[in-house]
Design an enzyme around this catalytic site. Structure first.
Site, PDB file in Angstrom:
ATOM      1  CD  GLU A  61      -3.320  51.965  24.627  1.00 25.71           C
ATOM      2  OE1 GLU A  61      -4.087  52.871  24.909  1.00 25.71           O
ATOM      3  OE2 GLU A  61      -1.984  52.062  25.067  1.00 25.71           O
ATOM      4  CG  ASP A  62      -6.239  50.279  28.628  1.00 19.21           C
ATOM      5  OD1 ASP A  62      -4.982  49.872  28.112  1.00 19.21           O
ATOM      6  OD2 ASP A  62      -6.682  51.392  29.033  1.00 19.21           O
TER       7      ASP A  62
END
Ligand code: MN
Length: 477
Positions: A61-62
């Site tokens: 996600e990051d």
């Protein structure tokens, strides 16, 4: 760190590099967080794939890492888990704040989480993630603190409870409650401490008496006091008009013994020493709680008029009560498979059979046996559909539900005045079956009243009883 396997070391290196330029609100390097999640998962005794997925849980996600990178390096199982955690947080981001949920949808959100977490290990990683975020909540601005704490209290702690992870539930609930209602938290904390101080002396005496009696019968046992969580005291006080004299389990003693038969023997000994309170004996061994919790509870009055709750259970029950599903991965790994081979499985309530199935699979995985991963993807709510209001609230309904079922689930006031329905933006018939993911807008008119023909346009007992109720009221007029 030396006890880490090569795979784990590799995962740490990979995550450290991926999060290199990121920092937490505390100012610390971001990698602190996944490493803390790793530690929690290890404490819970989770398998290596889960630990590795915990280390990598925020990378897809990051950071620039992709699922493919993870799969290439660590295999399908780890990639599957990381993907699950990522999907869960994406699903959550798409929803509105918990403050604006309909009262009903909080529980649905919980169900949705369970439904999305195909492999229960995904939820366990998510819980470890949330636990660490709660432990470090002080670094966030107050409005965020409140929001995260509230969601944890209303969604994550109940989820821990559903998985019978007792220690986690208590820690999460108390950590969150401190932010949600700090004054009340401090007040109750103080109250419990004072109470414990005054009770300490008589509790010592009770411990001595019961220990002697058990030794006399040559029973092997461990005895411990249990601390009542502040949040559960808060809930109980609310139920009993804030009257602390009606809370009977402020003081509780746990007796842990070897087997089930001894549990009942101990119950008899406790009752021969102290007067049991009427209606306060609960046999959760014969009738486990929904989440699988097993124990015998009895509240007694001692000679010096002290009220004490005894909780009597076996070691296994205790382990399961504290660590729940996570414990089963560790504690039952051999035992479950052994018993399974012998056809000896301690019965679980049917709604928890999926847990057992999962334990079995996890045990096989740990033995290095091949497991069909598709089988791990439990479809826990195969008989339910999730539908949305135009505002994005989620409701779950049985398969085959119709628009009026939906309307009455929202509110009977809405149900009673249904004029028509738009499904996914299109005017539709009240006979139209709803499908998973539909967005449903109910159109109402004050002049509309329920008709008896509506009884053919519903499938839920809830809608039926509401319609019958309204038809009755109309006929009386
Ligand atoms: Mn995280």
């Amino acid at each position: 760190m030396s006890k880490d396997s090569d795979r784990v070391k590799k995962a740490i290196a990979m995550a450290t590099k991926a999060h290199e330029s990121q920092f937490r609100k505390t100012g610390e390097p971001y990698i602190i967080h996944p490493l803390a999640v790793k530690k929690i998962l290890e404490e819970w005794g989770m398998d290596e794939d889960t630990v590795i997925a915990g280390i990598l849980h925020d990378t897809v996600e990051d950071t620039n890492l992709t699922l493919k990178d993870i799969e290439n390096e660590f295999g399908e199982s780890v990639a599957f888990l990381v993907d699950g955690v990522t999907k869960l947080s994406t699903a959550r981001n798409g929803m509105r704040d918990i403050d604006t949920y309909l009262p009903e949808t909080k529980d649905n959100f919980l169900r949705l989480m369970i439904a999305l977490g195909d492999d229960i290990r995904v939820l366990i990683i998510k819980l470890a993630d949330r636990l660490h975020n709660l432990r470090t909540l002080s670094a966030l601005p107050p409005d965020k603190q409140k929001k995260i704490a509230k969601e944890s209290l209303e969604v994550f702690a109940p989820l821990a409870d559903r998985l019978n992870m007792g220690l986690l539930r208590v820690e999460m609930a108390d950590l969150s409650f401190k932010y949600v209602d700090p004054k009340r938290y401090d007040y109750l904390k103080d109250l419990i401490e004072k109470y414990n101080k005054t009770a300490a002396k008589s509790l010592k005496k009770i411990e001595q008496e019961i220990s002697e009696a058990l030794k006399k019968e040559k029973i092997k046992f461990t005895l411990s006091g249990r601390v009542k969580s502040i949040y559960s005291l808060h809930r109980k006080l609310a139920k009993h008009d804030q009257n602390i004299n009606e809370i009977y389990d402020l003081t509780a003693l746990r007796i842990i013994v070897e087997d089930v038969t001894t549990c009942y023997l101990v119950l008899g000994i406790v009752h021969s020493l102290y007067m049991p309170m009427d209606g306060r004996i609960k046999d959760y061994i014969a009738m486990p709680k929904q989440n699988g919790y097993q124990s015998i509870h009895t509240t007694v009055i001692t000679k010096d008029k002290h009220i004490v709750e005894f909780q009597i259970r076996t070691k296994e029950m205790h382990e399961f009560a504290e660590h729940g599903l996570a414990a089963s991965f560790y504690y039952n790994e051999q035992k479950v498979t052994e018993n399974y081979k012998k056809g000896k499985i301690e019965h679980l309530p049917t709604n928890l059979l999926w847990i057992q199935e999962l334990q079995m699979t996890a045990a096989k995985l740990r033995e290095g046996k091949k497991v069909d991963l598709k089988k791990l993807k439990l479809n826990l709510f195969a008989d339910r559909i999730f539908v949305y209001t135009p505002k994005g609230d989620i409701l779950d309904l049985p398969k085959g539900a119709l628009p009026l079922d939906f309307a009455y689930r929202l509110h009977s006031e809405i149900g009673d005045h249904v004029m028509g329905v738009k499904i996914n933006g299109k005017m539709s018939n009240l006979n139209t079956k709803l499908h998973h993911g539909d967005v449903i807008e109910i159109l109402t008119s004050k002049n509309q009243i329920p008709k008896s023909s509506w009884l053919d346009k519903i499938i839920t007992p809830h809608a039926r009883s509401k319609i019958l109720h309204s038809l009755n009221a109309i006929n009386k007029k």
